[in-house]
Design a protein around this motif. Structure first.
Motif, PDB file in Angstrom:
ATOM      1  N   ASP A 416      76.426  58.130  78.151  1.00 46.55           N
ATOM      2  CA  ASP A 416      76.690  57.066  79.110  1.00 46.55           C
ATOM      3  C   ASP A 416      78.197  56.865  79.243  1.00 46.55           C
ATOM      4  OD1 ASP A 416      77.481  54.526  77.254  1.00 46.55           O
ATOM      5  OD2 ASP A 416      75.961  55.767  76.266  1.00 46.55           O
ATOM      6  N   GLU A 418      80.229  54.412  78.796  1.00 50.77           N
ATOM      7  CA  GLU A 418      80.895  53.701  77.694  1.00 50.77           C
ATOM      8  C   GLU A 418      81.205  54.649  76.537  1.00 50.77           C
ATOM      9  OE1 GLU A 418      79.735  50.242  74.506  1.00 50.77           O
ATOM     10  OE2 GLU A 418      79.189  49.878  76.606  1.00 50.77           O
ATOM     11  N   THR A 419      80.239  55.513  76.206  1.00 54.19           N
ATOM     12  CA  THR A 419      80.447  56.485  75.120  1.00 54.19           C
ATOM     13  C   THR A 419      81.516  57.498  75.489  1.00 54.19           C
ATOM     14  OG1 THR A 419      78.123  56.217  74.467  1.00 54.19           O
ATOM     15  CG2 THR A 419      79.284  58.168  73.622  1.00 54.19           C
ATOM     16  N   SER A 422      84.878  55.883  75.177  1.00 57.34           N
ATOM     17  CA  SER A 422      85.168  55.719  73.748  1.00 57.34           C
ATOM     18  C   SER A 422      85.658  57.029  73.144  1.00 57.34           C
ATOM     19  CB  SER A 422      83.916  55.257  72.996  1.00 57.34           C
ATOM     20  OG  SER A 422      83.467  54.016  73.490  1.00 57.34           O
TER      21      SER A 422
END
Length: 530
Positions: A416, A418-419, A422
């Motif tokens: 996703d 967000e990952t 990150s």
């Protein structure tokens, strides 16, 4: 410029002052310039470092000196090479169109060039005592006819052990000269020197309350209780807590200055060291880098740091506790200058706490205890900075190549968004947010088992001491209010008093210093619980 104009200065000097951007005189300039122009007695000028003392003596001196005199008319003594260069440049810029030659002479550079310069009808010589004496002994400098002798940073000059050199130089001058001393503090040694060589003199001070003003009221002053072994870890935390960290870090020894610098470099920080082993060439290179903020951390010993003059220094850190109150004042006087804000930070070990309280009491400053930053505080601070930088740099005007790259990453990755973000942050930030970088810092507990401390005093009835006289004596010697001196018990040859813990430490340290190697008059009573 109106106040300068009202002093009766020449057009040449007023033009030079205007070119330097001076609009109004500083407090020391406003008091000293008219006094010296009037030809009054010799002067001891007291003001904080960075308040325009050079112009205070330089402007009236330049006004009084003659053009084409053919001999050295003024000698300015400074404790360091850097200050000699700085003062020389300032005087040269203040002389305007007046035909006066100003040179600086100091050690660590070729003496032959200085000899050649001295042969060219010099009017003002600015120099350090050692090199001045060298030229006097060689016969290449004649100060027998000088009209002005200025001793700049006189307290530092004495602290550095130049008193005998200064006296030798004075012996080579005439009795009719004006003698001006400028200093941040006026210890008894300066008054003694003035009485011996200055005859009639006036003290002109801009410091109404020396204790408050000398410690630079604008500077925020804090201290940390810390074990010696944890000092480097605390310094690293402080550096990482402020993205704009810019500090002069003081140590008491050359060895420690190198150890601290090496530990910082090992941890990935760019730091320079300034101590007595550094050559003049290296010193100038290091100072220029520090002034230009190419290096933001400078580790220095007190002697090596003499003459460092930086207006926008954010922090002064006493990694090692100063030796005395005057030393503390000189150190922290390098921050919060020229209207800038600054913070003075002192590391205090349990063994040094008594000495620290003595310094704190002597300078009369409100030095507040600070809490050691938690690792989570530092990480959160870094996160906020990184987030702010990323948000601020976000723009619709991103080049297409980066948008194309982003699209491909999103399309090809099964994770996703967000990952993915990150992972990108971790890749580019590396260990920036790694908490394992920081070692735990031991908590320091101060031993205050007894709310009050019982003190033994080697004075009693046989010394004509009463409870009232004893309280007044301790107050006079230490500055601790007699209201804090309680439960006074006067016996035949000695006495006991009870004092709150912090005040007791000040009393003990004060009498220890006054004892000069002998047994102190005051000590902790052996049975504190009784």
């Amino acid at each position: 410029m109106e106040k300068f104009q009202n002093m009766g200065l020449s057009e040449s000097t007023l033009h030079a002052i205007s070119n330097k951007g001076y609009n109004e005189p500083t407090a020391i300039q406003e008091m000293v310039i008219p006094f010296l122009l009037s030809g009054e007695s010799n002067v001891i000028g007291q003001a904080q470092t960075g308040t325009g003392k050079t112009a205070a003596f330089g402007i009236p001196m330049i006004e009084k000196l003659k053009e084409k005199a053919g001999y050295v008319q003024a000698l300015v003594l400074t404790p360091t090479r850097e200050l000699a260069v700085q003062v020389c440049e300032e005087l040269d810029s203040l002389k305007g169109n007046k035909k006066l030659k100003v040179i600086s002479i100091y050690g660590g550079v070729s003496i032959s060039e200085q000899i050649r310069a001295l042969k060219k009808h010099v009017d003002i010589v600015v120099g350090t005592p050692g090199r001045i004496i060298d030229h006097l002994n060689r016969g290449t400098l004649d100060i027998s006819n000088i009209e002005y002798l200025i001793i700049d940073e006189a307290d530092e000059m004495l602290d550095m052990g130049f008193i005998e050199d200064v006296e030798f130089i004075i012996s080579k001058t005439n009795e009719k000269k004006k003698v001006l001393m400028f200093s941040a503090t006026i210890p008894a040694r300066i008054i003694s020197l003035a009485k011996k060589y200055m005859g009639k003199f006036e003290i002109i001070s801009t410091i109404k309350d020396s204790k408050e003003d000398l410690t630079v009221k604008k500077a925020r002053q804090i201290y940390f209780k810390i074990q010696e072994i944890d000092k480097i870890n605390l310094l690293i935390r402080l550096i990482d807590l402020d993205d704009d960290f810019y500090a002069l870090v003081f140590t008491n020894t050359k060895v420690q200055s190198e150890e601290v610098a090496n530990r910082l470099i090992e941890n990935g920080y760019e730091a320079e060291v300034l101590n007595g082993d550094v050559s003049q060439y290296q010193r100038e290179r290091i100072l220029n880098k520090f002034k230009d903020k190419k290096t933001k951390i400078l580790i220095a010993t007190d002697v090596a740091a003499r003459g460092i003059d930086i207006d926008n220094l954010k922090y002064v850190i006493n990694y090692s506790l100063p030796q005395n109150p005057e030393n503390y004042i000189h150190r922290i006087g390098r921050t919060a200058r020229a209207g800038n804000e600054g913070t003075a930070i002192t590391f205090v070990t349990p063994r040094e706490f008594r000495k620290f309280l003595f310094i704190k009491n002597s300078v009369g400053s409100d030095i507040k205890e600070a809490k050691i930053p938690n690792i989570s505080d530092i990480i959160n601070s870094k996160i906020d900075r990184i987030k702010g930088d990323i948000v601020a740099s976000s723009s619709e005007n991103v080049e297409k190549i980066y948008k194309l790259l982003a699209q491909r990453i999103l399309e090809e990755s099964e994770e996703d968004p967000e990952t993915i973000i990150s992972s990108i942050l971790k890749y580019f930030l590396k260990d920036t947010l790694n908490t394992k970088k920081y070692e735990e810092i031991r908590k320091v507990e101060r031993n205050t088992t007894f709310k009050n401390t019982r003190l033994f005093v080697a004075l009693g009835n046989s010394d004509n001491i009463s409870p009232k006289k004893l309280a007044e004596f301790i107050e006079k010697e230490t500055g601790i209010s007699k209201k804090n001196i309680r439960n006074i018990q006067v016996l035949e040859k000695f006495s006991f008093v009870s004092v709150p813990f912090e005040e007791s430490q000040v009393i003990l340290e004060t009498f220890k210093r006054k004892s000069k190697g002998r047994k102190p008059l005051v000590a902790e009573a052996k049975n504190q619980g009784k």
